[in-house]
Design a protein around this motif. Structure first.
Motif, PDB file in Angstrom:
ATOM      1  N   GLU A   1       0.851  -1.174   0.000  1.00  0.00           N
ATOM      2  CA  GLU A   1       0.000   0.000   0.000  1.00  0.00           C
ATOM      3  C   GLU A   1       0.889   1.226   0.000  1.00  0.00           C
ATOM      4  O   GLU A   1       2.098   1.142   0.259  1.00  0.00           O
ATOM      5  N   VAL A   2       0.298   2.378  -0.324  1.00  0.00           N
ATOM      6  CA  VAL A   2       1.060   3.619  -0.349  1.00  0.00           C
ATOM      7  C   VAL A   2       0.352   4.655   0.506  1.00  0.00           C
ATOM      8  O   VAL A   2      -0.799   4.477   0.909  1.00  0.00           O
ATOM      9  N   ALA A   3       1.057   5.740   0.775  1.00  0.00           N
ATOM     10  CA  ALA A   3       0.496   6.832   1.554  1.00  0.00           C
ATOM     11  C   ALA A   3       0.830   8.156   0.897  1.00  0.00           C
ATOM     12  O   ALA A   3       1.890   8.312   0.276  1.00  0.00           O
ATOM     13  N   ILE A   4      -0.092   9.111   1.018  1.00  0.00           N
ATOM     14  CA  ILE A   4       0.140  10.473   0.578  1.00  0.00           C
ATOM     15  C   ILE A   4      -0.010  11.395   1.780  1.00  0.00           C
ATOM     16  O   ILE A   4      -0.631  11.019   2.775  1.00  0.00           O
ATOM     17  N   PHE A   5       0.572  12.583   1.705  1.00  0.00           N
ATOM     18  CA  PHE A   5       0.555  13.439   2.894  1.00  0.00           C
ATOM     19  C   PHE A   5       0.224  14.873   2.513  1.00  0.00           C
ATOM     20  O   PHE A   5       0.776  15.438   1.581  1.00  0.00           O
ATOM     21  N   ALA A   6      -0.735  15.415   3.229  1.00  0.00           N
ATOM     22  CA  ALA A   6      -1.119  16.806   3.089  1.00  0.00           C
ATOM     23  C   ALA A   6      -0.969  17.490   4.440  1.00  0.00           C
ATOM     24  O   ALA A   6      -0.761  16.840   5.459  1.00  0.00           O
ATOM     25  N   SER A   7      -1.086  18.801   4.432  1.00  0.00           N
ATOM     26  CA  SER A   7      -0.957  19.563   5.663  1.00  0.00           C
ATOM     27  C   SER A   7      -2.237  20.331   5.927  1.00  0.00           C
ATOM     28  O   SER A   7      -2.927  20.759   5.002  1.00  0.00           O
TER      29      SER A   7
END
Length: 287
Positions: free
Chosen positions: A95-101
């Motif tokens: 699986e993968v992850a993305i990151f926002a603020s």
């Protein structure tokens, strides 16, 4: 039977990315293998970002190629763009992850773009992941405080969570990146976020800078969260967030959950060995 709470292990990625000296690939592989023996359902192993910006993560593909994969454990990687996603997929991530603020100031410092621009960049990643049936986890950083923007409004966190939900993230992890949150403010933030996503699709990610991470976990438990991120040995921090100390230590979190009557499904002896290995890696030391 005791209620299950899942700990997502972050030491190989969020833990090691903040180390000043490059840690040798075999040492990283040994850490992941030690963590695999603990019984985590999910371990975040690598980050497929430009080595110019996060040099500690330059060997993600080699680490994924070298680990001994445990049946029942999903091995994940952070992928901020389509190029990173494709490299992670080629390396065999589960699986993968993305990151926002939730903070415009941190988004510019970390991603060199606005929050809206970062979310637009993620759309091709989610489309490719959905086409390849790869689960995508979302992160929201700075959910209570930001070193650039100060206190963060709960409604702003909820808006970013809703955007990640709409993109297709199966779960969103809420990060107190600089570890300055307290139970009262974490509770206010979570109440706003719960208007957008149910607790079973949320996770807590608390850094222990001010020593309140375990209290903040309990605030999350009270509102129904049953997934929390942690790093063995308390490794971690954020290279783009001044003052961000380590993640809450997995061994401390597991002990607190056990004391509260929850079941983590982890092997305490194997966790103690993995945590000791992780602690020896602080300061860029090889194991």
């Amino acid at each position: 039977m005791a209620e299950r709470v899942e700990i997502v292990e972050m030491a190989p990625r969020d833990g090691l990315q903040n180390e000043a000296g490059f840690i040798a690939t075999p040492a990283k592989i040994a850490l992941v293998d030690a963590l695999s023996q603990v019984g985590f359902p999910r371990i975040e192993v690598a980050s497929f970002v430009s080595p110019k910006w996060v040099p500690q993560m330059a060997d993600g593909a080699a680490v994924l190629a070298g680990i001994a994969r445990r049946p029942g454990t999903r091995y994940a990687a952070l992928t901020p763009n389509l190029q990173g996603f494709q490299a992670a997929l080629a390396a065999g991530v589960d699986e993968v992850a993305i990151f926002a603020s939730a903070s415009e100031g941190f988004s510019r410092a970390n991603l060199n773009c606005t929050i809206a621009e970062s979310l637009a960049r993620f759309a091709p990643v989610l489309q490719a992941a959905q086409a390849g049936l790869v689960p995508v986890r979302g992160y929201v950083s700075m959910v209570t405080d930001c070193p650039f923007d100060g206190p963060i409004a709960p409604a702003q966190v909820a808006r970013v969570v809703a955007a990640l939900r709409d993109l297709g993230c199966y779960e969103v992890s809420l990060g107190d990146t600089v570890g300055q949150g307290d139970p009262e403010r974490v509770t206010a933030m979570l109440r706003a976020v719960l208007n957008e996503m149910p607790p079973e699709r949320l996770a807590g990610h608390f850094h222990d800078t001010a020593g309140r991470a375990l209290e903040n976990v309990e605030a999350g438990l009270a509102l129904g969260l049953r997934v929390f991120d942690a790093a063995a040995g308390g490794l971690g921090g954020c290279p783009y967030a001044p003052g961000a100390a380590g993640n809450v230590a997995t061994e401390k979190l597991a002990a607190r959950l056990m004391a509260l009557g929850y079941d983590t499904g982890l092997d305490p002896a194997a966790l103690a060995r993995a945590a000791a290995r992780a602690r020896r890696m602080k300061g860029g030391q090889d194991v």
